[in-house]
Design a protein around this motif. Structure first.
Motif, PDB file in Angstrom:
ATOM      1  N   ASN A 178      -8.700 -61.623  -5.885  1.00 44.39           N
ATOM      2  CA  ASN A 178      -7.448 -61.531  -5.139  1.00 44.39           C
ATOM      3  C   ASN A 178      -7.348 -62.859  -4.385  1.00 44.39           C
ATOM      4  N   ALA A 179      -6.690 -63.820  -5.009  1.00 43.50           N
ATOM      5  CA  ALA A 179      -6.698 -65.191  -4.493  1.00 43.50           C
ATOM      6  C   ALA A 179      -6.124 -65.280  -3.081  1.00 43.50           C
ATOM      7  N   ALA A 180      -5.069 -64.530  -2.816  1.00 41.73           N
ATOM      8  CA  ALA A 180      -4.436 -64.617  -1.496  1.00 41.73           C
ATOM      9  C   ALA A 180      -5.392 -64.177  -0.392  1.00 41.73           C
ATOM     10  N   ARG A 181      -6.100 -63.068  -0.625  1.00 45.68           N
ATOM     11  CA  ARG A 181      -7.048 -62.570   0.379  1.00 45.68           C
ATOM     12  C   ARG A 181      -8.208 -63.545   0.557  1.00 45.68           C
ATOM     13  N   ILE A 182      -8.694 -64.088  -0.559  1.00 43.73           N
ATOM     14  CA  ILE A 182      -9.811 -65.034  -0.469  1.00 43.73           C
ATOM     15  C   ILE A 182      -9.383 -66.285   0.292  1.00 43.73           C
ATOM     16  N   TYR A 191     -15.930 -57.406 -16.124  1.00 43.42           N
ATOM     17  CA  TYR A 191     -15.488 -57.679 -17.481  1.00 43.42           C
ATOM     18  C   TYR A 191     -14.036 -58.154 -17.432  1.00 43.42           C
ATOM     19  N   SER A 192     -13.686 -59.029 -18.367  1.00 43.19           N
ATOM     20  CA  SER A 192     -12.344 -59.611 -18.365  1.00 43.19           C
ATOM     21  C   SER A 192     -11.252 -58.548 -18.371  1.00 43.19           C
ATOM     22  N   GLY A 193     -11.363 -57.582 -19.263  1.00 45.45           N
ATOM     23  CA  GLY A 193     -10.325 -56.564 -19.362  1.00 45.45           C
ATOM     24  C   GLY A 193     -10.222 -55.681 -18.142  1.00 45.45           C
ATOM     25  N   ASP A 194     -11.363 -55.418 -17.469  1.00 44.96           N
ATOM     26  CA  ASP A 194     -11.319 -54.608 -16.251  1.00 44.96           C
ATOM     27  C   ASP A 194     -10.514 -55.312 -15.168  1.00 44.96           C
ATOM     28  N   ALA A 195     -10.732 -56.619 -15.023  1.00 42.21           N
ATOM     29  CA  ALA A 195      -9.978 -57.367 -14.015  1.00 42.21           C
ATOM     30  C   ALA A 195      -8.494 -57.410 -14.368  1.00 42.21           C
ATOM     31  N   ILE A 196      -8.195 -57.535 -15.644  1.00 41.89           N
ATOM     32  CA  ILE A 196      -6.793 -57.584 -16.076  1.00 41.89           C
ATOM     33  C   ILE A 196      -6.128 -56.222 -15.907  1.00 41.89           C
ATOM     34  N   GLN A 197      -6.884 -55.135 -16.179  1.00 43.42           N
ATOM     35  CA  GLN A 197      -6.354 -53.799 -15.904  1.00 43.42           C
ATOM     36  C   GLN A 197      -6.083 -53.626 -14.412  1.00 43.42           C
ATOM     37  N   ALA A 198      -6.987 -54.126 -13.592  1.00 39.08           N
ATOM     38  CA  ALA A 198      -6.795 -54.034 -12.141  1.00 39.08           C
ATOM     39  C   ALA A 198      -5.517 -54.758 -11.732  1.00 39.08           C
ATOM     40  N   ALA A 199      -5.261 -55.904 -12.344  1.00 37.07           N
ATOM     41  CA  ALA A 199      -4.036 -56.652 -12.035  1.00 37.07           C
ATOM     42  C   ALA A 199      -2.801 -55.831 -12.375  1.00 37.07           C
ATOM     43  N   ASP A 200      -2.832 -55.149 -13.520  1.00 42.51           N
ATOM     44  CA  ASP A 200      -1.687 -54.330 -13.926  1.00 42.51           C
ATOM     45  C   ASP A 200      -1.478 -53.150 -12.987  1.00 42.51           C
ATOM     46  N   ARG A 201      -2.566 -52.492 -12.611  1.00 37.18           N
ATOM     47  CA  ARG A 201      -2.440 -51.330 -11.719  1.00 37.18           C
ATOM     48  C   ARG A 201      -1.944 -51.750 -10.335  1.00 37.18           C
ATOM     49  N   ALA A 202      -2.416 -52.903  -9.885  1.00 34.99           N
ATOM     50  CA  ALA A 202      -1.945 -53.395  -8.587  1.00 34.99           C
ATOM     51  C   ALA A 202      -0.444 -53.674  -8.638  1.00 34.99           C
ATOM     52  N   LYS A 203       0.002 -54.249  -9.742  1.00 34.97           N
ATOM     53  CA  LYS A 203       1.428 -54.544  -9.881  1.00 34.97           C
ATOM     54  C   LYS A 203       2.252 -53.266  -9.935  1.00 34.97           C
ATOM     55  N   GLU A 204       1.764 -52.262 -10.666  1.00 35.31           N
ATOM     56  CA  GLU A 204       2.459 -50.982 -10.756  1.00 35.31           C
ATOM     57  C   GLU A 204       2.554 -50.297  -9.397  1.00 35.31           C
ATOM     58  N   ALA A 205       1.506 -50.429  -8.594  1.00 30.41           N
ATOM     59  CA  ALA A 205       1.486 -49.772  -7.280  1.00 30.41           C
ATOM     60  C   ALA A 205       2.484 -50.387  -6.316  1.00 30.41           C
ATOM     61  N   GLY A 206       2.798 -51.652  -6.513  1.00 27.77           N
ATOM     62  CA  GLY A 206       3.807 -52.299  -5.675  1.00 27.77           C
ATOM     63  C   GLY A 206       3.442 -52.424  -4.213  1.00 27.77           C
ATOM     64  N   GLN A 207       2.145 -52.593  -3.928  1.00 27.78           N
ATOM     65  CA  GLN A 207       1.694 -52.707  -2.541  1.00 27.78           C
ATOM     66  C   GLN A 207       1.378 -54.144  -2.135  1.00 27.78           C
ATOM     67  N   GLY A 208       1.791 -55.079  -2.964  1.00 31.38           N
ATOM     68  CA  GLY A 208       1.583 -56.486  -2.629  1.00 31.38           C
ATOM     69  C   GLY A 208       0.219 -57.035  -2.966  1.00 31.38           C
ATOM     70  N   ALA A 246      -7.649 -53.197  -7.582  1.00 34.54           N
ATOM     71  CA  ALA A 246      -6.225 -52.844  -7.662  1.00 34.54           C
ATOM     72  C   ALA A 246      -5.686 -52.329  -6.344  1.00 34.54           C
ATOM     73  N   THR A 247      -6.519 -51.642  -5.573  1.00 37.30           N
ATOM     74  CA  THR A 247      -6.066 -51.067  -4.310  1.00 37.30           C
ATOM     75  C   THR A 247      -6.293 -51.985  -3.119  1.00 37.30           C
ATOM     76  N   GLY A 248      -6.864 -53.161  -3.370  1.00 38.42           N
ATOM     77  CA  GLY A 248      -7.087 -54.100  -2.280  1.00 38.42           C
ATOM     78  C   GLY A 248      -8.326 -53.819  -1.461  1.00 38.42           C
ATOM     79  N   GLN A 249      -9.182 -52.881  -1.923  1.00 40.08           N
ATOM     80  CA  GLN A 249     -10.412 -52.592  -1.186  1.00 40.08           C
ATOM     81  C   GLN A 249     -11.470 -53.674  -1.396  1.00 40.08           C
ATOM     82  N   ALA A 250     -11.271 -54.480  -2.436  1.00 39.76           N
ATOM     83  CA  ALA A 250     -12.158 -55.610  -2.706  1.00 39.76           C
ATOM     84  C   ALA A 250     -11.296 -56.792  -3.129  1.00 39.76           C
ATOM     85  N   CYS A 251     -11.778 -57.998  -2.832  1.00 43.14           N
ATOM     86  CA  CYS A 251     -11.026 -59.194  -3.223  1.00 43.14           C
ATOM     87  C   CYS A 251     -11.787 -60.043  -4.228  1.00 43.14           C
ATOM     88  N   LEU A 252     -13.044 -59.680  -4.516  1.00 42.88           N
ATOM     89  CA  LEU A 252     -13.840 -60.426  -5.480  1.00 42.88           C
ATOM     90  C   LEU A 252     -14.770 -59.463  -6.198  1.00 42.88           C
TER      91      LEU A 252
END
Length: 373
Positions: A148-152, A247-264, A237-243
């Motif tokens: 989560n680049a912004a948080r880091i 696995y590549s796909g897990d991080a990409i799935q997290a990105a999609d779920r974060a976007k779907e949640a619309g919590q910024g 995805a929920t912002g409980q961790a920033c780093l």
């Protein structure tokens, strides 16, 4: 509470399998049952694919998940797992299970869709399974960082986002700890990366090299919030961790779920510049699988281009069936974190199984690291 599509699909997965089993007529005791028992990674299938398989074949899918190679190996090496298909990673687990006699050779005559596989990728797998006798590539990817680049940037504005230094240098990890660091719970996956980061052969078994790895990991141990593999998806995805080491796909799935949640929350995957481990997850059949014919039928079904396209669209991992690409979301195909460009492979490395004594030493070191002493 609103339930997002991925979460709903995960709930449906169990319901689909249970419903299918309930609708199956009882099979004669001497015959294979009308089921196929699958043991796969968590969040690693499109449930609609399994539903379609049952609809077309009448074979119900009983589906269990694991989140580490250690768990999978222990289950298989103990014997009588009850599973018909398992999905080990090529190294070290797949090759080690072959050497232990825990997997049976595949019958290619029962897998006519074998010809759909990418010959170049299957040649890479040959190093783990000479002649490609025991498995076919399901999905593949790399191991790197979910960030989560912004948080880091808020807590460590000068930390390099494209380097393993982000995690392995204590001066960065100590600050990033404020927004949460997740370490993958698998020494099999983590230790080769640390060796590579230190400029050492990822397959080294030298005691001095292992000590350097332990020193590197112990230096950041106070800053790790939790150890988790599949759980990193939700934590990012929920912002409980920033780093997260992920696995590549897990991080990409997290990105999609974060976007779907619309919590910024914005998440992305990074394959660090020092190198990322390349791996292949393999469809294989245990030596004592109770429903071998059904296992072959499911493997053949999965190797259809439209089926593999649906799986890649769902989980955002690349597959090994080139003809699937027309059915894959163009944004996924264009994402080099999912489908790396040819030049990216120069930074990737693969690993091999280490001798048993070295594996025990690595496991003991990992236990000390997790315990923090």
């Amino acid at each position: 509470m609103t339930m997002h599509a991925p979460a709903l699909r995960r709930l449906l997965l169990g319901a689909i399998a249970a419903f299918a089993v309930a609708c199956m007529p009882a099979a004669p005791a001497a015959a294979q049952s009308q089921t196929v028992n699958v043991y796969n990674w968590n969040d690693y299938i499109d449930p609609e694919v399994l539903e379609r398989f049952t609809r077309e074949t009448g074979i119900a899918v009983r589906y269990d998940v694991f989140d580490s190679l250690e768990t999978l190996e222990a289950k298989l090496l103990a014997g009588r797992s009850g599973y018909d298909i398992v999905v080990p990673t090529n190294e070290p687990s797949f090759s080690r299970l072959i050497a232990a006699g825990a997997l049976q050779p595949l019958d290619r005559a029962k897998i006519p869709n074998w010809g759909n596989l990418d010959a170049t990728l299957m040649q890479r797998l040959d190093a783990s399974d000479q002649g490609n006798r025991h498995g076919v590539i399901y999905l593949w990817g790399t191991i790197g960082l979910g960030i989560n680049a912004a948080r880091i940037r808020e807590v460590a504005p000068d930390a390099p986002l494209d380097s393993w230094d982000l995690l392995f240098k204590p001066e960065h990890a100590s600050r990033i700890a404020r927004c949460g660091i997740v370490m993958m719970d698998s020494q099999i996956d983590v230790l080769p990366t640390v060796l590579r980061y230190l400029g050492i052969d990822p397959n080294s078994t030298a005691e001095a090299d292992l000590r350097r790895v332990e020193q590197t990991l112990m230096a950041i141990r106070p800053h790790i919030r939790t150890f988790s593999t599949g759980g990193a998806i939700e934590l990012l995805a929920t912002g409980q961790a920033c780093l997260a080491f992920a696995y590549s796909g897990d991080a990409i799935q997290a990105a999609d779920r974060a976007k779907e949640a619309g919590q910024g929350v914005e998440v992305r995957y990074v394959a660090p510049k020092e190198g990322a481990q390349l791996w292949f997850d393999v469809l294989a059949i245990p030596r004592d699988a109770p429903n071998r014919d059904n296992a072959h039928r499911l493997i053949n079904f999965l190797l259809q281009p439209e089926v593999m396209a649906a799986i890649t669209n769902e989980v955002h991992y690349p597959n090994a069936v080139p003809a699937s690409k027309p059915g894959i979301d163009p944004d996924i195909l264009a994402d080099r974190n999912v489908y790396p460009a040819e030049e990216d492979f120069a930074r990737f490395f693969t690993v091999r199984a280490v001798p048993q004594a070295a594996e025990r030493a690595r496991s003991r070191m990992w236990a000390r690291f997790k315990a923090g002493r």
